[in-house]
Motif scaffolding. Structure first.
Motif, PDB file in Angstrom:
ATOM      1  N   ASP A 187      -5.036  12.510   7.533  1.00  0.00           N
ATOM      2  CA  ASP A 187      -5.504  11.446   6.646  1.00  0.00           C
ATOM      3  C   ASP A 187      -5.066  10.078   7.152  1.00  0.00           C
ATOM      4  O   ASP A 187      -5.748   9.082   6.943  1.00  0.00           O
ATOM      5  N   GLN A 212     -12.899   8.724   7.906  1.00  0.00           N
ATOM      6  CA  GLN A 212     -12.131   8.673   6.661  1.00  0.00           C
ATOM      7  C   GLN A 212     -10.629   8.472   6.903  1.00  0.00           C
ATOM      8  O   GLN A 212      -9.903   8.129   5.985  1.00  0.00           O
ATOM      9  N   MET A 213     -10.191   8.702   8.115  1.00  0.00           N
ATOM     10  CA  MET A 213      -8.775   8.580   8.448  1.00  0.00           C
ATOM     11  C   MET A 213      -8.355   7.111   8.450  1.00  0.00           C
ATOM     12  O   MET A 213      -9.133   6.234   8.811  1.00  0.00           O
ATOM     13  N   ARG A 214      -7.135   6.836   8.032  1.00  0.00           N
ATOM     14  CA  ARG A 214      -6.587   5.484   8.028  1.00  0.00           C
ATOM     15  C   ARG A 214      -5.646   5.330   9.217  1.00  0.00           C
ATOM     16  O   ARG A 214      -4.863   6.237   9.534  1.00  0.00           O
TER      17      ARG A 214
END
Length: 182
Positions: A32, A56-58
């Motif tokens: 994530d 979607q990864m930060r």
């Protein structure tokens, strides 16, 4: 040893390999969040590929130094991070001007469960110990601790940049903390 070896050995293949391994591992575990400390040897192209593969990864950058140590490779990485933290409030604007979209001040701290006195430590007469370089906001925080016995370890800026009659200047131990002192 490693610092001396890199004077004679070309590290580019290791950097390339490390960046490829980061891409493969991220694709495999699909995190994530990926947190990068400092960005040295992390390529902007690698961060761009992570953005495409895992939208979607930060991506977070904890930058523990001043902007004067940024080279073009590090600057090129800044726009790819969702968050860049600066270790001084004075540098938030500089990182934004260099391309970081979201920059926040994150003061240094210590994990007291991990960094605690060793079993060989002696009883100290110090209430608060600070290890680090001088910055105005750090001086102000330490000045506010007048009810405590404070000791400061760090570079000579604690002597040259603090106010002459500052309690923090008087608390400076005259050196950096090294080894068991740390």
């Amino acid at each position: 040893m490693g610092r001396h070896a890199t004077k004679f050995l070309h590290v580019e293949p290791w950097v390339r390999k490390g960046n490829l391994e980061l891409l493969e591992l991220a694709d495999e575990i699909r995190p994530d969040v990926i947190t990068v400390i400092g960005t040295e040897f992390v390529r902007a192209g690698t961060l761009a590929q992570l953005r495409v593969k895992l939208p979607q990864m930060r991506l977070v950058c904890l930058y523990p130094d001043s902007p004067h140590n940024l080279d073009s490779d590090r600057i090129n990485c800044l726009p790819f991070f969702d968050l860049v933290t600066a270790s001084s409030p004075a540098w938030v604007g500089a990182f934004a001007k260099l391309g970081a979209d979201c920059v926040k001040y994150l003061p240094f701290a210590a994990d007291v469960d991990f960094y605690r006195p060793s079993s060989t430590a002696t009883k100290s007469e110090i209430d608060v110990g600070f290890i680090g370089n001088w910055r105005p906001e750090r001086e102000a925080i330490l000045e506010s601790l007048q009810d405590f016995k404070v000791a400061v370890w760090g570079g000579a800026y604690w002597k040259t940049r603090t106010r002459r009659r500052s309690s923090v200047r008087a608390a400076w131990q005259g050196r950096c903390a090294i080894g068991d002192e740390f």
